[in-house]
Design an enzyme around this catalytic site. Structure first.
Site, PDB file in Angstrom:
ATOM      1  N   PRO A  86       0.621  -1.348   0.002  1.00 54.72           N
ATOM      2  CA  PRO A  86       0.056  -0.061  -0.091  1.00 54.72           C
ATOM      3  C   PRO A  86       0.767   1.214  -0.091  1.00 54.72           C
ATOM      4  O   PRO A  86       0.120   2.399  -0.347  1.00 54.72           O
ATOM      5  CB  PRO A  86      -0.725  -0.122   1.394  1.00 54.72           C
ATOM      6  CG  PRO A  86      -0.519  -1.214   2.004  1.00 54.72           C
ATOM      7  CD  PRO A  86       0.640  -2.180   1.186  1.00 54.72           C
ATOM      8  N   GLU A 113       1.243  -8.481   8.838  1.00 51.74           N
ATOM      9  CA  GLU A 113       1.249  -7.152   9.124  1.00 51.74           C
ATOM     10  C   GLU A 113       2.320  -6.322   8.334  1.00 51.74           C
ATOM     11  O   GLU A 113       2.200  -5.047   8.408  1.00 51.74           O
ATOM     12  CB  GLU A 113       1.804  -7.004  10.768  1.00 51.74           C
ATOM     13  CG  GLU A 113       0.560  -7.514  11.708  1.00 51.74           C
ATOM     14  CD  GLU A 113      -0.898  -6.736  11.487  1.00 51.74           C
ATOM     15  OE1 GLU A 113      -0.627  -5.157  11.512  1.00 51.74           O
ATOM     16  OE2 GLU A 113      -1.780  -7.303  11.305  1.00 51.74           O
ATOM     17  N   ARG A 150      -3.744  -8.069 -20.943  1.00 45.97           N
ATOM     18  CA  ARG A 150      -4.673  -7.643 -22.208  1.00 45.97           C
ATOM     19  C   ARG A 150      -3.990  -6.481 -23.076  1.00 45.97           C
ATOM     20  O   ARG A 150      -4.305  -6.371 -24.102  1.00 45.97           O
ATOM     21  CB  ARG A 150      -5.929  -7.074 -21.340  1.00 45.97           C
ATOM     22  CG  ARG A 150      -5.759  -5.790 -20.772  1.00 45.97           C
ATOM     23  CD  ARG A 150      -7.317  -5.476 -20.089  1.00 45.97           C
ATOM     24  NE  ARG A 150      -8.184  -4.834 -21.074  1.00 45.97           N
ATOM     25  CZ  ARG A 150      -8.184  -3.593 -21.532  1.00 45.97           C
ATOM     26  NH1 ARG A 150      -7.030  -2.767 -21.392  1.00 45.97           N
ATOM     27  NH2 ARG A 150      -9.027  -3.190 -22.557  1.00 45.97           N
ATOM     28  N   ASP A 164      -9.629   2.591 -24.834  1.00 51.95           N
ATOM     29  CA  ASP A 164      -9.820   2.346 -23.278  1.00 51.95           C
ATOM     30  C   ASP A 164      -9.935   3.673 -22.675  1.00 51.95           C
ATOM     31  O   ASP A 164      -9.408   4.499 -23.071  1.00 51.95           O
ATOM     32  CB  ASP A 164      -8.621   1.535 -22.682  1.00 51.95           C
ATOM     33  CG  ASP A 164      -8.489   0.185 -22.907  1.00 51.95           C
ATOM     34  OD1 ASP A 164      -9.577  -0.522 -23.184  1.00 51.95           O
ATOM     35  OD2 ASP A 164      -7.492  -0.502 -22.624  1.00 51.95           O
TER      36      ASP A 164
END
Ligand code: ADE
Length: 221
Positions: A86, A113, A150, A164
């Site tokens: 993150p 953690e 893709r 897109d």
């Protein structure tokens, strides 16, 4: 392209890679995906891969040894090692494009953690899929594999991803299919006109309008 995914939960990936476009890309030989359980690399007699944090605190922390040894055994000069975390750089379509030509990508999925800070030293990139915390790097790894696969030439038509959302920093234009009227809602006249220049112009304008309304931050780019 070869993608190695280092994870403690290889079974999480099964269905995802066995359906639809990713499956087709694998069958066509465009991408080769290997799931590697880094627990197999631990030297701990009890197969442990984590330990308590120095300085105290809640939870367990992934240790260096299994991940270092695993990466060292599979890494070549062509490899790009990416840590899913993150606190990495936020992922985007632009980053997906930059990765589609790589020969070998190694994805490291953190869990519990956190992981020992020294694991960052063997990574070329750190990627977050957004400002929220998941239970591990597996779902982010799936997101990367899907979005990169893709874009590999020959997997879907080049035209599909030129249209897109996020291409040219614009959201996608609206699309319609049959019937022409559904519950009183009509398909815009221009799309039935057969005039392709007019259609292209309308689509571009709609893309810009939608982006202005929903994602003005993209237009600034
Ligand atoms: N691991 C946990 N949360 C994550 C996120 N948002 N992106 C990448 N890896 C993660």
């Amino acid at each position: 392209m070869k993608i190695d995914i280092l994870t403690l939960f290889p079974d999480m990936f099964q269905g995802v890679f066995e359906e639809s476009i990713i499956k087709r890309a694998i069958d066509l030989g465009k991408v080769e995906i290997h799931l590697i359980n880094f627990r197999d690399y631990t030297m701990d007699p009890h197969k442990k891969v984590d330990d308590t944090p120095y300085g105290g605190g809640a939870g367990m922390v992934l240790t260096c040894q299994p991940i270092f040894d695993c990466v060292e055994s599979i890494r070549t000069d062509d490899s790009l090692v990416i840590l899913l975390t993150p606190d990495g750089n936020v992922y985007s379509q632009e980053v997906a494009y930059s990765l589609r030509d790589k020969k070998h990508i190694i994805l490291i999925c953190g869990h519990y953690e956190g992981f020992d800070e020294r694991i960052r030293s063997i990574c070329d990139m750190e990627i977050s899929i957004g400002d929220y915390v998941l239970t591990g790097g597996e779902i982010p790894a799936m997101v990367l594999v899907d979005s990169i696969t893709r874009l590999i030439p020959g997997v879907i038509t080049e035209e599909s991803h030129l249209n897109d959302s996020f291409h040219d920093h614009l959201l996608d234009y609206p699309t319609y299919t049959k019937p022409r009227v559904y519950k009183g809602m009509e398909v815009p006249e221009v799309l039935i006109s057969g005039d392709h220049q007019k259609i292209d112009l309308w689509r571009r304008e709609e893309s810009i309008k939608k982006t202005q309304l929903r994602r003005p931050d993209l237009l600034k780019k």
